[in-house]
Scaffold this active site. Structure first.
Site, PDB file in Angstrom:
ATOM      1  CB  ALA A 108      20.972 -10.132   2.004  1.00  0.00           C
ATOM      2  CD  GLU A 130      20.690  -7.875  -0.870  1.00  0.00           C
ATOM      3  OE1 GLU A 130      20.366  -7.952  -2.085  1.00  0.00           O
ATOM      4  OE2 GLU A 130      21.840  -8.062  -0.456  1.00  0.00           O
ATOM      5  NE  ARG A 135      20.408 -11.594  -1.604  1.00  0.00           N
ATOM      6  CZ  ARG A 135      21.282 -12.455  -1.093  1.00  0.00           C
ATOM      7  NH1 ARG A 135      20.963 -13.738  -0.975  1.00  0.00           N
ATOM      8  NH2 ARG A 135      22.474 -12.064  -0.705  1.00  0.00           N
ATOM      9  CB  CYS A 227      32.443 -15.944  -2.521  1.00  0.00           C
ATOM     10  SG  CYS A 227      30.955 -15.826  -3.531  1.00  0.00           S
TER      11      CYS A 227
END
Length: 472
Positions: A108, A130, A135, A227
């Protein structure tokens, strides 16, 4: 931007003082806007768009589209996605050159899933998962809008996939992380950051990988991404995967002008890191690994190797009824003979014939929210076309009366308001189009048309912004 002092100290050590100052300056600048076009639905490049170098369908835009009020967004023509995350395409195009079964484990809201589905070789099948229920619904919506039928959307814990056995040729694990790469656009990521959270995320990532590892075939490809910038969640975890789970780290051919940063841990294996002061995008880390061919062991949640045990499935969810699909309904899909037709509690579903057995295994072992094309739903004695069909790239639109509608009508449709069509529009089910692209179905009863757009997807805002920026 008030960054945590320990984060500042670590980044200064990672980058050096001069480079760190450039990094801080980049964090004060506006977040770049980028989209990825759905080339299965539209081959036109956006006006004023500037190509994202590492993605064949990605573009930077001079300003952000008002995508909530853009019919093309709801039609699945494009996806608003951060440019750095599009780098996943490079791993896919380098190492995936034949039809595969792929798992996107932490998928997601769907940016990387829709990208992978677009670049996977024809005949592939993608399972997008997910674990968070709210989500997962967003993930299903985005993949349905994207329109490729070679998908399934599940909502399961990573450990649940062990029951399938080694069925995946490719696995993407964009694991939950400390989010340092999102500091420019997410104040919550800054507020929640701590050294303790970095350590917690690193350990959680290892548990996730250990839990799902047995579902990856020996010789299968793992794409690991975060990330975040720190070494603990990145290089150290890649080294742990290679050492503890058994994998080789693979290289990518990355042009120097892309300004992608390599390994910062002093180790010699290749990894790929995006910094906002070097590339136009947010933070991303990625590594590509291949599971050892002799992967006859699986790993417990705690990371300890144990002998692989045969696992029996949980059993089916009830036998399918003997199904007689009306010929008219079959014709709603192109190449109707290539589909396995399934009647599932008043819903008629079509999945690719080649993956019918896999789909049944998914249903038996996992919570499946969507798969293939939901073609029709039973209303009384009639099969009515489902919205998933309208979004699908395998819809045969010649089987329905078509009404081209205006921008104002399209927004009314997405608000699930009553639509009035031209007087010569045939009564019954009508496929609405905007700029030649399917939007969904209505049931025309003459003086008005009953809106069949999904209630849960509707635009809830009752006003239209004074200035609407559409993608052109």
């Amino acid at each position: 931007m008030n960054l945590p002092a320990p984060f500042v100290a670590r980044m200064q050590q990672l980058l050096g003082e001069e480079d760190y100052q450039h990094f801080c300056k980049a964090l004060q600048e506006d977040t770049p806007v980028s989209v990825r076009m759905n080339q299965a639905k539209c081959s036109v490049e956006p006006e004023e768009g500037r190509a994202v170098a590492w993605c064949s369908s990605g573009y930077y835009l001079p300003q952000r589209p008002t995508f909530t009020f853009d019919p093309l967004f709801h039609a699945g023509v494009y996806y608003v996605q951060e440019a750095s995350s599009m780098f996943i395409e490079q791993a896919m195009r380098t190492y995936v050159d034949h039809p595969v079964v792929m798992l996107d484990l932490c998928a997601a809201p769907g940016g990387k899933s829709t990208l992978c589905r677009s670049v996977l070789p024809e005949g592939s099948f993608l399972v997008a998962n997910e674990v968070m229920r709210n989500r997962s619904q967003i993930l299903a919506e985005n993949l349905i809008k994207w329109g490729d039928a070679g998908v399934a959307v599940t909502s399961n814990d990573p450990a649940d996939f062990a029951s399938l056995g080694p069925v995946f040729d490719v696995m993407l694990t964009d694991v939950p992380c400390s989010g340092e790469g999102m500091f420019r656009k997410d104040q919550v990521a800054i507020d929640e950051w701590s050294l303790a959270n970095v350590d917690l995320c690193s350990q959680r990532q290892r548990r996730i990988l250990a839990d799902v590892w047995s579902a990856l075939k020996p010789g299968g490809l793992l794409i690991y991404s975060t990330c975040t910038y720190n070494i603990e969640e990145n290089e150290e975890n890649v080294a742990w995967i290679a050492r503890q789970l058994g994998a080789d780290v693979l290289p990518l051919d990355v042009p120097q002008e892309w300004n992608v940063t390599g390994n910062l841990a002093g180790t010699d294996f290749p990894v790929y890191r995006f910094f906002p002061h070097r590339t136009v995008g947010e933070g991303l880390f990625m590594a590509v690994l291949r599971k050892h061919e002799d992967g006859e062991t699986c790993v417990s949640q705690g990371g300890e190797v144990r002998k692989k045990k045969d696992k029996k499935g949980k059993g089916g969810k009830g036998k399918e009824k003997k199904l007689v699909v009306p010929e008219q309904v079959k014709q709603w899909l192109q190449h109707s003979e290539q589909w396995q037709w399934l009647d599932e509690e008043w819903v008629l579903r079509a999945v690719p014939q080649a993956y019918a057995e896999l789909y049944q295994s998914l249903r038996s072992n996992l919570k499946v929210l969507h798969a293939g094309v939901t073609v029709a739903e039973l209303k009384g004695k009639d099969w009515n076309p489902h919205h998933s069909l309208a979004m699908s790239s395998v819809l045969d639109s010649t089987r329905f009366p078509v009404a081209e509608i205006s921008y104002e009508q399209a927004i009314a449709y997405f608000r699930k308001e009553v639509i009035v069509l031209f007087s010569d529009t045939p009564k019954g089910i009508v496929l609405l189009q905007y700029e030649g692209l399917p939007l969904g179905f209505v049931k025309n009863i003459g003086n008005r048309a009953n809106n069949l757009y999904p209630q849960e997807w509707r635009i809830r805002s009752g006003y239209l912004p004074e200035e609407v920026q559409l993608l052109k």
